[in-house]
Scaffold this active site. Structure first.
Site, PDB file in Angstrom:
ATOM      1  N   CYS A   1     -33.376 -52.844  25.579  1.00  0.00           N
ATOM      2  CA  CYS A   1     -32.631 -53.081  24.337  1.00  0.00           C
ATOM      3  C   CYS A   1     -32.813 -51.922  23.359  1.00  0.00           C
ATOM      4  O   CYS A   1     -33.458 -50.925  23.662  1.00  0.00           O
ATOM      5  CB  CYS A   1     -33.118 -54.374  23.682  1.00  0.00           C
TER       6      CYS A   1
ATOM      7  N   HIS B   1     -32.173 -55.711  18.504  1.00  0.00           N
ATOM      8  CA  HIS B   1     -33.005 -56.765  17.929  1.00  0.00           C
ATOM      9  C   HIS B   1     -34.127 -56.214  17.054  1.00  0.00           C
ATOM     10  O   HIS B   1     -34.308 -54.991  16.950  1.00  0.00           O
ATOM     11  CB  HIS B   1     -33.572 -57.661  19.041  1.00  0.00           C
TER      12      HIS B   1
END
Length: 243
Positions: A200, A188
Site C-alpha cells: 500500500c 492508508h
C-alpha cells in the site's frame, strides 16, 4: 591570444544559454504538461513518487486542474510504499506497491468519516474483510461476513487493522480482477513505528484525512505511483491506454 580564447569561450557559453534555459523550463513544468494528456475528465490526481524503484519512502503531492490548468493543490507530504519498492508487474505477496495510474472511487475506515468527505466512505467493524485468497471467488474484494473467516478463506485482511482508521481504496487489479496479480491496495494511515508497507501507500493520519476531504468524485480523482524520474513515462503509458 589569451584574450581571444576567453572571448571564444564566452561566446560558446552565451550561445548555449538558451538551450540550458529551455531544458530547465521544460523540466520545471513537465508534470503539469504530462497531466494534460489525461483524458476522460480526470481533473484531480495524487502523485506518489519514490527516489528509486526499490525505495520505501515517497513524496505525495495533490494536483488539481483549475480553469483548465493543472496546479499543485497540496504537498509535499511524506509517504511510505512497499518494503520491496514499487513494480509495474506486481504479484500477490511480493511486498511491492503497484506502479501506474489508478482511480480512487471509494474509502473506508474504523474511525468516523471526516467532515466534508465527498468520496463514498464505509465505516467498518470486525465483520469486514478484504480477501487475498487467490483461490476464492472473493479475491480482491471487500466482504462483510459474520461467520468464522478461517472456514471461508485461506487468506484475508481484517479491516479493523490499527492502520486502517482511514483508508482510500486504490483501484488496482479491479476491472478485471486477475487472481494472483495483487490485492488490498490502499492509501492508508501510518504511525511513528511504520517503516514500510506490504504493497500500500501509507501517510500520517492528518494527511489521509485531508485527502479524504479534498478528493471530489466529480473531478474523477486518480493516483499516480512512480519513481520520480519516470513520472512522465508512467503518465504517457496510461494516457495511451485511455479510450
Amino acid at each position: 591570444m589569451k584574450k581571444q580564447f576567453i572571448i571564444l569561450i564566452l561566446s560558446v557559453i552565451i550561445a548555449l544559454l538558451p538551450i540550458f534555459s529551455s531544458q530547465t523550463s521544460a523540466a520545471s513544468t513537465s508534470i503539469e504538461k504530462q497531466l494534460s494528456l489525461l483524458k476522460g475528465g480526470i481533473s484531480q490526481v495524487v502523485i506518489v513518487t519514490t527516489p528509486k524503484i526499490k525505495s520505501r519512502t515517497a513524496v505525495v503531492t495533490l494536483y488539481q486542474k483549475q480553469n483548465g490548468v493543472w496546479k499543485k493543490a497540496y504537498g509535499d507530504m511524506h509517504g511510505l510504499v512497499g518494503k520491496n519498492g514499487i513494480s509495474s508487474v506486481k504479484k500477490e505477496g511480493d511486498g511491492k506497491t503497484p506502479k501506474g495510474v489508478f482511480s480512487l472511487t471509494t474509502s473506508f475506515g474504523t474511525d468516523p468519516m471526516p467532515t466534508g468527505t465527498k468520496i463514498p466512505y464505509k465505516r467498518v467493524n470486525k465483520n469486514f474483510y478484504w480477501v487475498d485468497d487467490v483461490k476464492s471467488k472473493d479475491y480482491n474484494k471487500m466482504i462483510y461476513y459474520r461467520g468464522n473467516p478461517n472456514n471461508k478463506w485461506n487468506s484475508y485482511e481484517r479491516l479493523t487493522h490499527r492502520l486502517y482508521s482511514h483508508a482510500i481504496v486504490v483501484n488496482y487489479n479491479t476491472n478485471p480482477i486477475v487472481k494472483g496479480k495483487g490485492s488490498a491496495i490502499f492509501l492508508h494511515t501510518r504511525d511513528g513505528s511504520t517503516k514500510y508497507t506490504l504493497g500500500c501507500v501509507a501517510m500520517y493520519k492528518g494527511h489521509v484525512k485531508m485527502l479524504l476531504q479534498k478528493l471530489d468524485p466529480k473531478l474523477k480523482p486518480h493516483i499516480i505511483i512512480s519513481e520520480s524520474g519516470k513520472v512522465n513515462s508512467t503518465i504517457k503509458h496510461f494516457a495511451g491506454l485511455q479510450k
